[in-house]
Design an enzyme around this catalytic site. Structure first.
Site, PDB file in Angstrom:
ATOM      1  N   LEU A 122     -29.728  67.087  87.043  1.00 61.41           N
ATOM      2  CA  LEU A 122     -30.489  65.815  86.883  1.00 61.41           C
ATOM      3  C   LEU A 122     -30.230  64.545  86.864  1.00 61.41           C
ATOM      4  O   LEU A 122     -31.080  63.344  87.827  1.00 61.41           O
ATOM      5  CB  LEU A 122     -31.199  65.722  85.779  1.00 61.41           C
TER       6      LEU A 122
ATOM      7  N   GLY B 227      -7.725  58.412  81.872  1.00 60.79           N
ATOM      8  CA  GLY B 227      -8.960  58.259  81.303  1.00 60.79           C
ATOM      9  C   GLY B 227     -10.099  59.812  81.915  1.00 60.79           C
ATOM     10  O   GLY B 227     -10.633  59.676  80.782  1.00 60.79           O
TER      11      GLY B 227
ATOM     12  N   GLY C 179     -28.750  74.390  89.309  1.00 64.00           N
ATOM     13  CA  GLY C 179     -28.513  73.755  87.543  1.00 64.00           C
ATOM     14  C   GLY C 179     -29.225  72.593  87.104  1.00 64.00           C
ATOM     15  O   GLY C 179     -28.983  71.407  87.753  1.00 64.00           O
TER      16      GLY C 179
ATOM     17  N   GLY D 244       1.718  68.646  82.143  1.00 62.77           N
ATOM     18  CA  GLY D 244       2.033  69.882  81.025  1.00 62.77           C
ATOM     19  C   GLY D 244       1.578  70.518  80.393  1.00 62.77           C
ATOM     20  O   GLY D 244       1.358  71.883  80.963  1.00 62.77           O
TER      21      GLY D 244
ATOM     22  N   THR E 167     -11.643  63.083  83.026  1.00 65.85           N
ATOM     23  CA  THR E 167     -13.289  63.249  83.880  1.00 65.85           C
ATOM     24  C   THR E 167     -13.435  62.714  83.849  1.00 65.85           C
ATOM     25  O   THR E 167     -13.675  61.735  84.615  1.00 65.85           O
ATOM     26  CB  THR E 167     -13.669  65.009  83.521  1.00 65.85           C
TER      27      THR E 167
ATOM     28  N   HIS F 183     -40.660  42.603  67.004  1.00 66.40           N
ATOM     29  CA  HIS F 183     -41.254  42.195  68.272  1.00 66.40           C
ATOM     30  C   HIS F 183     -41.103  41.423  69.101  1.00 66.40           C
ATOM     31  O   HIS F 183     -41.029  40.108  69.215  1.00 66.40           O
ATOM     32  CB  HIS F 183     -43.370  42.121  67.483  1.00 66.40           C
TER      33      HIS F 183
HETATM   34  P1  FAD Z   1     -11.161  65.325  80.013  1.00 65.31           P
HETATM   35  O1  FAD Z   1     -11.874  64.314  80.002  1.00 65.31           O
HETATM   36  O2  FAD Z   1     -11.273  66.534  80.905  1.00 65.31           O
HETATM   37  O3  FAD Z   1      -9.695  64.586  79.510  1.00 65.31           O
HETATM   38  C1  FAD Z   1      -8.502  65.690  80.916  1.00 65.31           C
HETATM   39  C2  FAD Z   1      -7.521  65.242  81.089  1.00 65.31           C
HETATM   40  O4  FAD Z   1      -6.650  66.058  80.508  1.00 65.31           O
HETATM   41  C3  FAD Z   1      -8.236  65.295  82.635  1.00 65.31           C
HETATM   42  O5  FAD Z   1      -7.397  63.823  83.118  1.00 65.31           O
HETATM   43  C4  FAD Z   1      -6.767  66.523  83.041  1.00 65.31           C
HETATM   44  O6  FAD Z   1      -6.177  65.752  84.144  1.00 65.31           O
HETATM   45  C5  FAD Z   1      -6.054  66.355  82.212  1.00 65.31           C
HETATM   46  N1  FAD Z   1      -5.616  67.558  81.891  1.00 65.31           N
HETATM   47  C6  FAD Z   1      -5.488  68.596  81.969  1.00 65.31           C
HETATM   48  N2  FAD Z   1      -4.508  69.768  81.674  1.00 65.31           N
HETATM   49  C7  FAD Z   1      -3.325  69.049  81.685  1.00 65.31           C
HETATM   50  C8  FAD Z   1      -2.070  69.448  81.592  1.00 65.31           C
HETATM   51  N3  FAD Z   1      -1.615  70.867  81.713  1.00 65.31           N
HETATM   52  N4  FAD Z   1      -1.241  68.490  81.836  1.00 65.31           N
HETATM   53  C9  FAD Z   1      -1.255  66.991  82.054  1.00 65.31           C
HETATM   54  N5  FAD Z   1      -2.808  66.646  82.066  1.00 65.31           N
HETATM   55  C10 FAD Z   1      -3.719  68.078  82.051  1.00 65.31           C
HETATM   56  N6  FAD Z   1     -20.236  63.168  78.971  1.00 65.31           N
HETATM   57  C11 FAD Z   1     -20.280  61.962  77.933  1.00 65.31           C
HETATM   58  O7  FAD Z   1     -20.195  61.481  76.997  1.00 65.31           O
HETATM   59  N7  FAD Z   1     -21.585  61.239  78.704  1.00 65.31           N
HETATM   60  C12 FAD Z   1     -22.010  60.567  79.688  1.00 65.31           C
HETATM   61  O8  FAD Z   1     -22.477  59.768  80.667  1.00 65.31           O
HETATM   62  C13 FAD Z   1     -21.525  61.855  80.383  1.00 65.31           C
HETATM   63  N8  FAD Z   1     -21.323  61.923  82.273  1.00 65.31           N
HETATM   64  C14 FAD Z   1     -20.449  63.106  82.950  1.00 65.31           C
HETATM   65  C15 FAD Z   1     -20.912  63.460  84.401  1.00 65.31           C
HETATM   66  C16 FAD Z   1     -20.410  64.084  84.802  1.00 65.31           C
HETATM   67  C17 FAD Z   1     -19.929  64.550  86.028  1.00 65.31           C
HETATM   68  C18 FAD Z   1     -19.397  65.230  83.879  1.00 65.31           C
HETATM   69  C19 FAD Z   1     -18.487  65.971  85.041  1.00 65.31           C
HETATM   70  C20 FAD Z   1     -19.448  65.400  83.051  1.00 65.31           C
HETATM   71  C21 FAD Z   1     -19.831  64.310  82.186  1.00 65.31           C
HETATM   72  N9  FAD Z   1     -19.469  64.316  80.896  1.00 65.31           N
HETATM   73  C22 FAD Z   1     -20.041  62.936  80.023  1.00 65.31           C
HETATM   74  C23 FAD Z   1     -18.705  64.806  80.437  1.00 65.31           C
HETATM   75  C24 FAD Z   1     -17.530  64.558  79.912  1.00 65.31           C
HETATM   76  O9  FAD Z   1     -16.747  63.790  80.745  1.00 65.31           O
HETATM   77  C25 FAD Z   1     -16.380  65.063  78.912  1.00 65.31           C
HETATM   78  O10 FAD Z   1     -17.118  65.602  77.819  1.00 65.31           O
HETATM   79  C26 FAD Z   1     -15.104  63.848  78.798  1.00 65.31           C
HETATM   80  O11 FAD Z   1     -14.212  63.897  79.791  1.00 65.31           O
HETATM   81  C27 FAD Z   1     -14.015  64.988  78.175  1.00 65.31           C
HETATM   82  O12 FAD Z   1     -13.330  64.700  77.245  1.00 65.31           O
HETATM   83  P2  FAD Z   1     -11.842  65.062  77.385  1.00 65.31           P
HETATM   84  O13 FAD Z   1     -10.837  64.146  76.760  1.00 65.31           O
HETATM   85  O14 FAD Z   1     -11.894  66.389  76.255  1.00 65.31           O
HETATM   86  O15 FAD Z   1     -11.186  65.988  78.683  1.00 65.31           O
HETATM   87  P1  NAI Z   2     -24.910  72.242  81.474  1.00 66.48           P
HETATM   88  O1  NAI Z   2     -25.425  72.645  80.968  1.00 66.48           O
HETATM   89  O2  NAI Z   2     -25.992  70.844  81.410  1.00 66.48           O
HETATM   90  O3  NAI Z   2     -26.672  72.798  82.539  1.00 66.48           O
HETATM   91  C1  NAI Z   2     -26.258  73.746  83.246  1.00 66.48           C
HETATM   92  C2  NAI Z   2     -27.301  74.666  83.684  1.00 66.48           C
HETATM   93  O4  NAI Z   2     -27.336  75.614  84.864  1.00 66.48           O
HETATM   94  C3  NAI Z   2     -28.618  75.079  83.071  1.00 66.48           C
HETATM   95  O5  NAI Z   2     -29.575  74.527  83.464  1.00 66.48           O
HETATM   96  C4  NAI Z   2     -28.398  76.234  83.189  1.00 66.48           C
HETATM   97  O6  NAI Z   2     -29.787  77.097  82.570  1.00 66.48           O
HETATM   98  C5  NAI Z   2     -27.860  76.473  84.176  1.00 66.48           C
HETATM   99  N1  NAI Z   2     -27.262  77.643  84.821  1.00 66.48           N
HETATM  100  C6  NAI Z   2     -26.319  78.542  84.821  1.00 66.48           C
HETATM  101  N2  NAI Z   2     -25.894  79.551  85.428  1.00 66.48           N
HETATM  102  C7  NAI Z   2     -27.083  79.101  86.838  1.00 66.48           C
HETATM  103  C8  NAI Z   2     -27.231  79.883  87.819  1.00 66.48           C
HETATM  104  N3  NAI Z   2     -26.460  80.882  87.861  1.00 66.48           N
HETATM  105  N4  NAI Z   2     -28.049  79.333  88.800  1.00 66.48           N
HETATM  106  C9  NAI Z   2     -29.503  78.681  88.148  1.00 66.48           C
HETATM  107  N5  NAI Z   2     -29.170  77.378  87.590  1.00 66.48           N
HETATM  108  C10 NAI Z   2     -27.733  77.499  86.236  1.00 66.48           C
HETATM  109  O7  NAI Z   2     -24.143  71.767  82.731  1.00 66.48           O
HETATM  110  P2  NAI Z   2     -23.979  70.714  83.717  1.00 66.48           P
HETATM  111  O8  NAI Z   2     -24.806  69.876  84.153  1.00 66.48           O
HETATM  112  O9  NAI Z   2     -23.398  71.411  84.454  1.00 66.48           O
HETATM  113  O10 NAI Z   2     -23.146  69.455  83.569  1.00 66.48           O
HETATM  114  C11 NAI Z   2     -21.829  69.856  82.456  1.00 66.48           C
HETATM  115  C12 NAI Z   2     -21.346  69.467  80.967  1.00 66.48           C
HETATM  116  O11 NAI Z   2     -21.136  67.469  81.631  1.00 66.48           O
HETATM  117  C13 NAI Z   2     -22.498  69.488  80.480  1.00 66.48           C
HETATM  118  O12 NAI Z   2     -21.738  70.315  79.421  1.00 66.48           O
HETATM  119  C14 NAI Z   2     -22.762  68.103  79.599  1.00 66.48           C
HETATM  120  O13 NAI Z   2     -22.713  67.840  78.010  1.00 66.48           O
HETATM  121  C15 NAI Z   2     -21.587  67.550  80.547  1.00 66.48           C
HETATM  122  N6  NAI Z   2     -22.221  66.085  81.295  1.00 66.48           N
HETATM  123  C16 NAI Z   2     -22.459  65.223  80.843  1.00 66.48           C
HETATM  124  C17 NAI Z   2     -23.857  64.117  80.689  1.00 66.48           C
HETATM  125  C18 NAI Z   2     -24.433  62.837  79.722  1.00 66.48           C
HETATM  126  O14 NAI Z   2     -23.961  63.071  78.675  1.00 66.48           O
HETATM  127  N7  NAI Z   2     -25.326  62.319  80.254  1.00 66.48           N
HETATM  128  C19 NAI Z   2     -23.319  63.651  81.796  1.00 66.48           C
HETATM  129  C20 NAI Z   2     -23.440  65.269  83.284  1.00 66.48           C
HETATM  130  C21 NAI Z   2     -22.437  65.911  82.175  1.00 66.48           C
END
Ligand code: FAD
Ligand code: NAI
Length: 470
Positions: free
Chosen positions: A190, A42, A184, A118, A44, A449
């Site tokens: 947020l 699953g 950030g 991998g 991140t 509505h």
């Molecule tokens: P990932 O989900 O990062 O999966 C990559 C996987 O590859 C990992 O499990 C890792 O262990 C594995 N991996 C890496 N290198 C190797 C290797 N060499 N060999 C074997 N396995 C490996 N996005 C949203 O759309 N909605 C949200 O509400 C949202 N909330 C988020 C909240 C947080 C706190 C964070 C950090 C991110 C959030 N995101 C959200 C972003 C979202 O998690 C990512 O965009 C998404 O997981 C990307 O999917 P992916 O498959 O590219 O990679």
């Molecule tokens: P982000 O790119 O959303 O926000 C990072 C913020 O940090 C920006 O406002 C930037 O200007 C600020 N920043 C950068 N350098 C800084 C510094 N040195 N000091 C202070 N502020 C600084 O990245 P975030 O929140 O870390 O999320 C990472 C990714 O995960 C995003 O790309 C987002 O798409 C994804 N994500 C998506 C969610 C959702 O879809 N609900 C929830 C959480 C994460």
């Protein structure tokens, strides 16, 4: 040891990109393997991202409601107490049921899972290094890199996941910090700032730029800051953190104006670093096989997710574009279809983004700033939730719907919502964008509505200059 089976596809990474690509490829008749270094599937998103953060957002919202707002509905609640271990258990159970769900889907689709790290030994060959150090080689016609992203570090600030945490540590705190400083003001800052603020922390968000949510429509980020500020979050904009020193008792941060100037210190119990994420390609052996990266160290691909090395593909957070789970999923599906000889296409302008604060903030398509920069003539239709009956009944009148449509053709170009259930409502507008709808099309569609979606209809009428309820 080399695995006897020759696969059609080996996916590295089982996040939303990787696992969805694996399933779609299996549906298309391919023999598929997936290598994942985590114990659970699953990625991140399911383990330490989307799912646990939403579980805590929902739970903390309920605590906030019980503590402060239910009384306004005539529901008297007394003696509200936080039981953080149970809240964390709710989060863990939610994660567990999701990751085991992916396990079930792998079995159902006959996808072979390898647990270990991998690396690409050569085109068609992936070496899996297991926890005990042993290795196994998996061979396949195609390799898909879906390794996602990792936390972006901040120079001068060492993440220890106790006092100075990334999102992963912030999802696992064992007590509510009195003072939480978030570095950030983006999506993670947020969302997780809101969780701990609702549970009692004093939250200060330090943002380098002069606005929060910099990728969002300017009016939306301004209004979001106002609403979140009223809830108790404090913002220090145009400010940079130059150092953070952790001790047993807390963290001392040194900050200064982003443009330079006098430094000051801020004391915190916990600091959350949330300044973005970077593609994760460590240990993949990409340089050895010659897979090109772009200037931001993302794997470079064409529109069909082919890297420069034949038979090696990449999708999701590790390539260019928004780091969103559903973007990774769409890419996974299209990539598998292209591999199978079908055609595929993603309309990146119709991929929604949602920030799950209260109220939610959602967007799809262009912002006003983008349209101005592109020189596109546009019209704006806006409707506030204060004028929506359902929102009044829910005491959820904060926010608005804002639609941007082409001034000549009336075609919808962008949609922005701050409001309760904005994340659900934005889908109507994503569909409208995907189908090339005009604001007139939306305005002439019957909206039940009383629903919050009537604000969308009214905003569309607003583009045409004929709002009914304002
Ligand atoms: P990932 O989900 O990062 O999966 C990559 C996987 O590859 C990992 O499990 C890792 O262990 C594995 N991996 C890496 N290198 C190797 C290797 N060499 N060999 C074997 N396995 C490996 N996005 C949203 O759309 N909605 C949200 O509400 C949202 N909330 C988020 C909240 C947080 C706190 C964070 C950090 C991110 C959030 N995101 C959200 C972003 C979202 O998690 C990512 O965009 C998404 O997981 C990307 O999917 P992916 O498959 O590219 O990679
Ligand atoms: P982000 O790119 O959303 O926000 C990072 C913020 O940090 C920006 O406002 C930037 O200007 C600020 N920043 C950068 N350098 C800084 C510094 N040195 N000091 C202070 N502020 C600084 O990245 P975030 O929140 O870390 O999320 C990472 C990714 O995960 C995003 O790309 C987002 O798409 C994804 N994500 C998506 C969610 C959702 O879809 N609900 C929830 C959480 C994460």
């Amino acid at each position: 040891m080399t695995t006897e089976t020759q696969f059609d596809l080996v996916v590295i990474g089982s996040g939303p990109g990787g696992y969805v690509a694996a399933i779609r490829a299996a549906q298309l008749g391919m023999k598929v393997a997936c290598v994942e270094m985590r114990k659970t599937l699953g990625g991140t998103c399911l383990n330490v991202g989307c799912i646990p953060s939403k579980a805590l957002l929902v739970a903390s919202e309920k605590f906030e409601e019980a503590s402060h707002s239910l009384g306004n509905f005539g529901v008297k609640v007394s003696g509200v107490e936080l039981d953080l271990p149970t809240m964390m258990k709710h989060k863990e159970k939610t994660v567990e049921s999701n990751v085991t769900g992916v396990e079930f889907l792998f079995k159902k689709n006959k996808i072979t899972r390898f647990t270990g790290k991998g690396s690409i030994a050569a085109p068609g060959q992936v070496t899996v290094t297991k926890e005990d150090g042993s290795t196994e080689t998996v061979t396949a016609k195609n390799i898909l890199i879906a390794t996602g992203s990792d936390v972006m570090p901040l120079p001068g600030v060492t993440i220890d996941e106790k006092r100075i945490v990334s999102s992963t540590g912030a999802l696992d705190l064992t007590e509510v910090p009195k003072r939480l400083v978030v570095i950030g003001g983006g999506v993670i800052g947020l969302e997780l700032g809101s969780v701990w603020q609702r549970l009692g922390a004093q939250v200060t968000v330090v943002e380098f730029l002069d606005r929060i949510l910099p990728g969002m429509d300017g009016e939306v980020s301004k209004q979001s800051q106002r609403i979140l500020g009223k809830q108790g979050l404090t913002f220090k904009l145009s400010t940079k953190v130059t150092s953070a020193v952790a001790a047993d008792t807390g963290v001392t941060l040194t900050v200064e104006p982003a443009a330079g100037g006098t430094a000051e210190t801020i004391e915190a119990d916990v600091v959350l670093v949330a300044i973005g994420r970077r593609p994760y390609t460590e240990g993949l052996g990409l340089d050895k096989v010659g897979v090109e990266l772009d200037e931001r160290k993302r794997v470079k691909t064409d529109h069909h997710f082919r890297t420069n090395v034949p038979g090696i593909w990449a999708i999701g957070d590790v390539i260019a574009g928004a780091m969103l789970a559903h973007k990774a999923e769409e890419e996974g599906v299209v990539c598998a279809e292209v591999m199978a000889g079908q055609s595929g296409h993603i309309n990146y302008d119709a991929i929604p983004g949602v920030v799950y604060t209260w109220p939610e903030i959602a967007a799809v398509g262009k912002t006003e700033e983008q349209l101005k920069a592109e020189g596109v003539a546009y019209k704006v239709g806006k409707f506030p939730f204060t004028a929506n009956g359902r929102a009044r009944s829910m005491q959820a009148t904060e926010g608005f719907v804002k639609l941007l449509a082409d001034a000549h053709s009336d075609k919808l170009l962008g949609a922005h919502i701050i409001g309760a259930s904005a994340g659900e409502m934005i889908e109507e507008l994503a569909l409208a964008l995907e189908f090339g709808a005009s604001s007139e099309d939306i305005a002439r569609t019957s909206h039940a509505h009383p629903t919050l979606t009537e604000a969308i209809k009214e905003a569309a009428l607003g583009v045409l200059g004929r709002t009914i309820h304002m």
